[in-house]
Design a protein around this motif. Structure first.
Motif, PDB file in Angstrom:
ATOM      1  N   ARG A 156       9.025  30.914   8.026  1.00 22.21           N
ATOM      2  CA  ARG A 156       9.894  31.987   8.519  1.00 22.21           C
ATOM      3  C   ARG A 156      10.279  31.729   9.963  1.00 22.21           C
ATOM      4  O   ARG A 156      11.409  31.927  10.373  1.00 22.21           O
ATOM      5  CB  ARG A 156       9.164  33.327   8.401  1.00 22.21           C
ATOM      6  CG  ARG A 156       9.165  33.892   7.001  1.00 22.21           C
ATOM      7  CD  ARG A 156       9.529  35.367   7.007  1.00 22.21           C
ATOM      8  NE  ARG A 156       8.599  36.152   7.800  1.00 22.21           N
ATOM      9  CZ  ARG A 156       7.510  36.723   7.297  1.00 22.21           C
ATOM     10  NH1 ARG A 156       7.233  36.600   6.040  1.00 22.21           N
ATOM     11  NH2 ARG A 156       6.730  37.433   8.066  1.00 22.21           N
ATOM     12  N   ALA A 158      12.782  29.028  10.144  1.00 18.39           N
ATOM     13  CA  ALA A 158      14.067  29.547   9.682  1.00 18.39           C
ATOM     14  C   ALA A 158      14.714  30.385  10.782  1.00 18.39           C
ATOM     15  O   ALA A 158      15.918  30.318  11.020  1.00 18.39           O
ATOM     16  CB  ALA A 158      13.869  30.382   8.424  1.00 18.39           C
ATOM     17  N   TRP A 159      13.858  31.147  11.471  1.00 18.37           N
ATOM     18  CA  TRP A 159      14.355  31.995  12.561  1.00 18.37           C
ATOM     19  C   TRP A 159      14.917  31.125  13.687  1.00 18.37           C
ATOM     20  O   TRP A 159      16.005  31.363  14.196  1.00 18.37           O
ATOM     21  CB  TRP A 159      13.190  32.852  13.053  1.00 18.37           C
ATOM     22  CG  TRP A 159      13.521  33.793  14.172  1.00 18.37           C
ATOM     23  CD1 TRP A 159      14.064  35.035  14.068  1.00 18.37           C
ATOM     24  CD2 TRP A 159      13.328  33.559  15.568  1.00 18.37           C
ATOM     25  NE1 TRP A 159      14.219  35.593  15.301  1.00 18.37           N
ATOM     26  CE2 TRP A 159      13.781  34.719  16.244  1.00 18.37           C
ATOM     27  CE3 TRP A 159      12.821  32.492  16.323  1.00 18.37           C
ATOM     28  CZ2 TRP A 159      13.728  34.834  17.620  1.00 18.37           C
ATOM     29  CZ3 TRP A 159      12.776  32.617  17.703  1.00 18.37           C
ATOM     30  CH2 TRP A 159      13.227  33.780  18.324  1.00 18.37           C
ATOM     31  N   GLY A 198      18.042  29.569  12.647  1.00 15.53           N
ATOM     32  CA  GLY A 198      19.102  30.575  12.689  1.00 15.53           C
ATOM     33  C   GLY A 198      19.663  30.711  14.091  1.00 15.53           C
ATOM     34  O   GLY A 198      20.886  30.728  14.290  1.00 15.53           O
ATOM     35  N   PHE A 237      21.588  40.587  14.087  1.00 14.18           N
ATOM     36  CA  PHE A 237      22.287  39.389  13.614  1.00 14.18           C
ATOM     37  C   PHE A 237      23.718  39.361  14.129  1.00 14.18           C
ATOM     38  O   PHE A 237      24.219  38.315  14.552  1.00 14.18           O
ATOM     39  CB  PHE A 237      22.286  39.371  12.080  1.00 14.18           C
ATOM     40  CG  PHE A 237      22.993  38.192  11.490  1.00 14.18           C
ATOM     41  CD1 PHE A 237      22.318  37.003  11.267  1.00 14.18           C
ATOM     42  CD2 PHE A 237      24.345  38.253  11.164  1.00 14.18           C
ATOM     43  CE1 PHE A 237      22.972  35.915  10.733  1.00 14.18           C
ATOM     44  CE2 PHE A 237      25.010  37.165  10.628  1.00 14.18           C
ATOM     45  CZ  PHE A 237      24.318  35.992  10.414  1.00 14.18           C
ATOM     46  N   GLY A 279      18.616  34.801   6.218  1.00 15.10           N
ATOM     47  CA  GLY A 279      17.697  33.872   6.863  1.00 15.10           C
ATOM     48  C   GLY A 279      17.179  32.766   5.952  1.00 15.10           C
ATOM     49  O   GLY A 279      16.050  32.303   6.107  1.00 15.10           O
TER      50      GLY A 279
END
Lengths: 336, 226
Positions: free
Chosen positions: A33, A36-37, A40, A251, B108
């Motif tokens: 995670r 992925a963060w 991102g 986001f 995500g």
């Protein structure tokens, strides 16, 4: 949970991949995670830069406003910093003149000079006997005939004291006070008052620069804020669609915030270049001036640290400006 | 699963868009939502997507009472839905791939997973070869299919479509409906708002008919929605 009045739900079977995939999403590890963060964010950083690059003229205009706002106070500060360095050298050139009492004999004056010479603050002491001073004055002033008319020498014996390099102004002042209170001394004078006035003036200028810098910094905030506001307006449809397909406010905010940072960094970079070019331009006349004063002073530019500070300051201001705009305007855009 | 229990929506100007609407669309069911324009179709979809809140009554999606979903949970809830817009709602400055990838980026997902899923979704709507194109270069039917690919790429449990065939000719409309039926077959609950009676008649799914905010089951059009 079976709602009141509703029929029992049919047995849940692993009927679609959708369910199992969602379940898997919830079980991915923290490390995944996190990466992925990070990815991102990285994606958004590159993406927001790409957006700016697609409108180079508008981007450069905003960056230009920021650059001017940063370059002006930064350039003034660099100049003032140079002036301070130069005048700091003058401070060390300060001299103390002790005018001795007329009735003091030459031997006494010499003994007094020796005593002063042994003080830790003192580099050198020059004794100028009254006769010699008169002679000099006669030669250089052109009042020779007038002086001849005087019965006795009106000039006192003078001790010219050269403080040691590196001794601060406060200690020199103290020295002047101590020596001035001695019986042998008629008057102790520090040839530094004009320097103090200069320092006071520079202090005023420094404060003025600070005020200008704060005002221009506010200007940067507004400029970036306005640019981001327009950007948000232009992307209203995109924001609405993104919210409808599950984008959080964070986001949606992200590319605009990174956009603000990019504007700021770009502005800071241009400001760095502008200040460097400006210093290059005035370097020649400064060299000529210092040559006239027979000093080998080298103009000091922003330096790497100063430049990096400009970049960071620009980035921070850009981020703040974007934050102001985003906070106000994103909330107002909701799907209808 | 979609359940409406005595849902009333009154707008500030006192116009009642929905009057005590109750229905239940079971998991994996597919239904049409019909009615003249202004009958409340859009309002009903907006209530499900949490764009609007009901004045009275209760709405439940997949066992979740929507009244309890507030703040940032709204965004997370919407990820369970797939929404197909009448005007496709594509971002014109991004490629087909990037448009379809958007829900996954928002959620995500990892880069590799995104590429895999986007390709699968585009393959399903038959547009894989157009992935690098900008939406403007596609026909209306193709744009709508990109919109559908985006709606299903995140594998939603509920798919909402607001007049998805409004801008398409009959043949393209049938194609789009056929796509919806395919998704329905893998278990997605689908609610399609449309006023295209001919299209509804040609397909065997129940229709919820709204008339001035009141719901009536159109028994003529197949068996009732549970």
């Amino acid at each position: 949970m079976t709602p009141r009045g509703a029929r029992p739900a049919p047995d849940r079977q692993p009927r679609s991949e959708a369910v199992s995939v969602q379940a898997r999403n919830h079980t991915i590890g923290l490390g995944n995670r996190l990466s992925a963060w990070l990815l991102g964010h990285l994606h958004t950083i590159v993406f927001s830069l790409g957006r700016l690059a697609r409108a180079p003229l508008a981007t450069l205009m905003t960056a230009g406003v920021i650059a001017i706002s940063l370059a002006l106070p930064a350039g003034l500060y660099v100049l003032l910093d140079n002036l301070r360095t130069v005048s700091g050298q003058w401070e060390q050139a300060a001299q103390v003149s002790l005018f001795l009492r007329q009735d003091l004999r030459l031997e006494q004056a010499q003994a007094f000079a020796d005593e002063i010479r042994s003080l830790p603050e003192v580099d050198a002491v020059t004794l100028i006997p009254a006769d010699q001073a008169l002679e000099e004055f006669r030669r250089t002033s052109g009042f020779g005939d007038a002086l001849n008319a005087l019965n006795e020498n009106p000039l006192p014996t003078v001790l010219s004291i050269q403080p040691r390099v590196g001794v601060g102004a406060a200690r020199i002042k103290l020295l002047v006070e101590t020596l001035g209170s001695r019986d042998a001394v008629e008057l102790a004078q520090l040839d530094m008052e004009w320097l103090e006035r200069l320092f006071a003036m520079m202090d005023i200028v420094l404060h003025a620069i600070a005020i200008i810098a704060v005002l221009l910094g506010l200007g940067v905030l507004l400029a970036v804020g306005n640019t981001i506001r327009l950007d948000i307006e232009n992307r209203r449809d995109e924001i609405v669609v993104s919210k409808l397909i599950g984008a959080t406010n964070a986001f949606i905010r992200r590319p605009f915030l990174y956009g603000g940072i990019w504007y700021g960094l770009l502005g800071g970079l241009v400001a760095w270049i502008v200040v460097s070019i400006g210093m290059g331009v005035i370097d020649d006349p400064v060299q000529q001036l210092t040559h006239l004063y027979q000093s080998g002073y080298q103009l000091r530019g922003l330096g790497f640290g100063g430049g990096m500070s400009l970049l960071l300051l620009g980035g921070a201001l850009g981020w703040c400006g974007a934050w102001l705009a985003v906070g106000r305007h994103l909330r107002a855009i909701e799907p209808t | 699963m979609i359940r409406f229990q005595s849902v009333t929506k009154r707008y500030p100007d006192n116009a009642e868009a929905l009057s005590s609407v109750s229905f239940r669309l079971g998991e994996g069911a597919m239904a049409f939502l019909t009615g003249h324009s202004g009958a409340g179709k859009s309002t009903l979809l907006k209530l499900i997507a949490l764009i609007e809140r009901p004045t009275q009554g209760e709405i439940e999606i997949d066992g979740l009472n929507l009244a309890g979903i507030r703040g940032r949970h709204i965004a997370h809830f919407r990820r369970r839905l797939g929404i197909v817009f009448q005007n496709h709602g594509l971002l014109m400055d991004r490629t087909v791939f990037d448009n379809v990838a958007l829900p996954l980026v928002i959620a995500g997902f990892r880069h590799q997973d995104i590429a895999k899923r986007v390709h699968a979704a585009l393959d399903m709507v038959g547009l894989l070869r157009h992935e690098k194109k900008l939406p403007v270069t596609l026909s209306a039917g193709e744009q709508q299919r990109v919109g559908i690919a985006r709606a299903v790429v995140n594998k939603p449990t509920v798919l909402l479509a607001d007049e998805p065939t409004g801008n398409l000719d009959p043949e393209l409309s049938r194609e789009v409906m056929h796509l919806f039926e395919q998704f329905n077959q893998v278990g997605v609950t689908i609610l399609v708002a449309t006023h295209d009676i001919d299209l509804i008649r040609s397909l065997d799914h129940p229709a919820l008919r709204l008339d001035h905010g009141k719901l009536s089951l159109d028994t003529e059009l197949g068996s009732a929605a549970e």
